[in-house]
Design a protein around this motif. Sequence first.
Motif, short mmCIF file in Angstrom:
data_model
loop_
_atom_site.label_atom_id
_atom_site.label_comp_id
_atom_site.label_asym_id
_atom_site.label_seq_id
_atom_site.Cartn_x
_atom_site.Cartn_y
_atom_site.Cartn_z
N ASN A 263 0.86 -1.18 0.00
CA ASN A 263 0.00 0.00 0.00
C ASN A 263 0.89 1.23 0.00
N LEU A 264 1.11 1.76 -1.20
CA LEU A 264 2.06 2.85 -1.39
C LEU A 264 1.68 4.10 -0.61
N PRO A 287 8.44 3.60 4.46
CA PRO A 287 7.83 4.67 3.66
C PRO A 287 7.67 4.28 2.19
N GLN A 288 6.47 4.36 1.70
CA GLN A 288 6.13 4.14 0.29
C GLN A 288 6.61 2.78 -0.23
N PRO A 289 6.04 1.69 0.28
CA PRO A 289 6.42 0.36 -0.23
C PRO A 289 5.99 0.20 -1.68
N TRP A 290 6.97 -0.12 -2.53
CA TRP A 290 6.73 -0.16 -3.97
C TRP A 290 6.55 -1.58 -4.50
N ALA A 291 7.29 -2.52 -3.92
CA ALA A 291 7.22 -3.92 -4.35
C ALA A 291 7.21 -4.80 -3.12
N ILE A 292 6.76 -6.05 -3.30
CA ILE A 292 6.61 -6.95 -2.16
C ILE A 292 6.92 -8.37 -2.58
N ALA A 293 7.49 -9.15 -1.65
CA ALA A 293 7.77 -10.56 -1.89
C ALA A 293 7.59 -11.31 -0.58
N LEU A 294 7.19 -12.58 -0.68
CA LEU A 294 6.96 -13.41 0.50
C LEU A 294 7.92 -14.59 0.49
N ILE A 301 7.97 -11.26 5.22
CA ILE A 301 7.50 -10.36 4.17
C ILE A 301 8.62 -9.37 3.88
N PHE A 302 8.91 -9.15 2.61
CA PHE A 302 9.93 -8.18 2.21
C PHE A 302 9.26 -7.08 1.40
N THR A 303 9.57 -5.83 1.69
CA THR A 303 9.05 -4.70 0.93
C THR A 303 10.20 -3.83 0.45
N LEU A 304 10.07 -3.32 -0.76
CA LEU A 304 11.03 -2.35 -1.30
C LEU A 304 10.44 -0.97 -1.08
N ASN A 305 11.08 -0.17 -0.24
CA ASN A 305 10.53 1.11 0.20
C ASN A 305 11.25 2.27 -0.50
N VAL A 306 10.52 2.96 -1.37
CA VAL A 306 11.15 4.04 -2.13
C VAL A 306 11.30 5.30 -1.29
N GLY A 307 10.54 5.38 -0.20
CA GLY A 307 10.59 6.59 0.61
C GLY A 307 11.90 6.79 1.33
#
Length: 375
Positions: A263-264, A287-294, A301-307
């Motif tokens: 949820n960006l 901040p600002q999760p752009w991509a996600i992987a489990l 849970i892994f998130t790529l945060n652009v913020g």
Amino acid sequence: NPNTNRVYVTNRDDGTLSIIDAQTMTVAKTVPVGQEPVGVAADIGSGAVYVADFAGRAIVVLDSSGRVTQMIPTAGGAYAVAVDQATHALYALVSASPWTVQLYRNGSLTGETPLTLLLTPKTLAVDPASRVYAADYNSGAVSVIDTRGARPVELLRFAGGGYPGGMAVDELTHEILVSDSANNQVKAFSPAGDKQRGYPTLRLPTAMAVDSAGGKAYVVDTASDSFTVIDLRAGQAISHVPLGIVVAGLAFDPGTESLYAANLAADAVSVIDSRTRKVKRSYPAGPQPWAIALDTALGKIFTLNVGDGTIGVLNLADGKQVASIPIGPVAGGTLTLDPATHLVYASTSSLDSQYVAVVDGNTNQLRAKIATGNR
């Protein structure tokens, strides 16, 4: 190429190909491959690599060592390439007037008459039943290409819908699904194109994912921050799921039948019950999760945060934050998990750097940061 443990990245602005050693996680070689390399495909069996050089109007052929062995001229700009791993045939989408699909065997143009396509094909989809589909973005028509004979033959064209933003194949029934973004629906066609079903979506359907075993298709409704669930076996859209969130990425946990949405806008991960199609809960993310992987084996849970330029790690069970791993400036990108090694690969880009970050899911540590070319 899993046989050679090589990852190939085209750098469009640099005119180069980055060849990454997946074991050492470093760039093994950077090879000039023309003026504007766009598409790339690897023949897993032979080790050959094919690069579509759009501005140079050529297909660049490399051997398994990364040595350029051939430059094959094309009639127009070569945009996309795809390899049939069973027959080792190469298909190239070439910008000519009109666009064509050209066939190559053993690294050479066959000399056969190219397949003439439509004005502006948006994308290609390959069916393991030996068909290739090309959707025309302007007219919405779909070309059906039979690849089982000595040369590919365009069987027919049919109206797929306005501005197709995505295509997918149901590998069980071999139906082709086309997102009709102009009319807010997904159309399913039989392999022969003679039978059609329509599924209403919300606003601007684009990408989709098909679960052939479960008989479901999930379609992203880009302009309404939602997705549509289609029951392919019952032949109906089950529901439209307004998430009320800006979905930048989506991952599915088959064990719990839950969807995890990055949820960006809310800096959160939303957990969706795929059976009830309702948001069950949300977890605070970076901040600002752009991509996600489990990684369901590790329960993470892994998130790529652009913020803030990090990869966030959360517990899959309760959503508690485990780690925040700085990787550097991030303007967007993707996350890919290797379930065998539990390594997470983040392809990222920013205004001043482009790289692949590698995180060890076992230790939550940054293992490598591999510089690549532009775009």
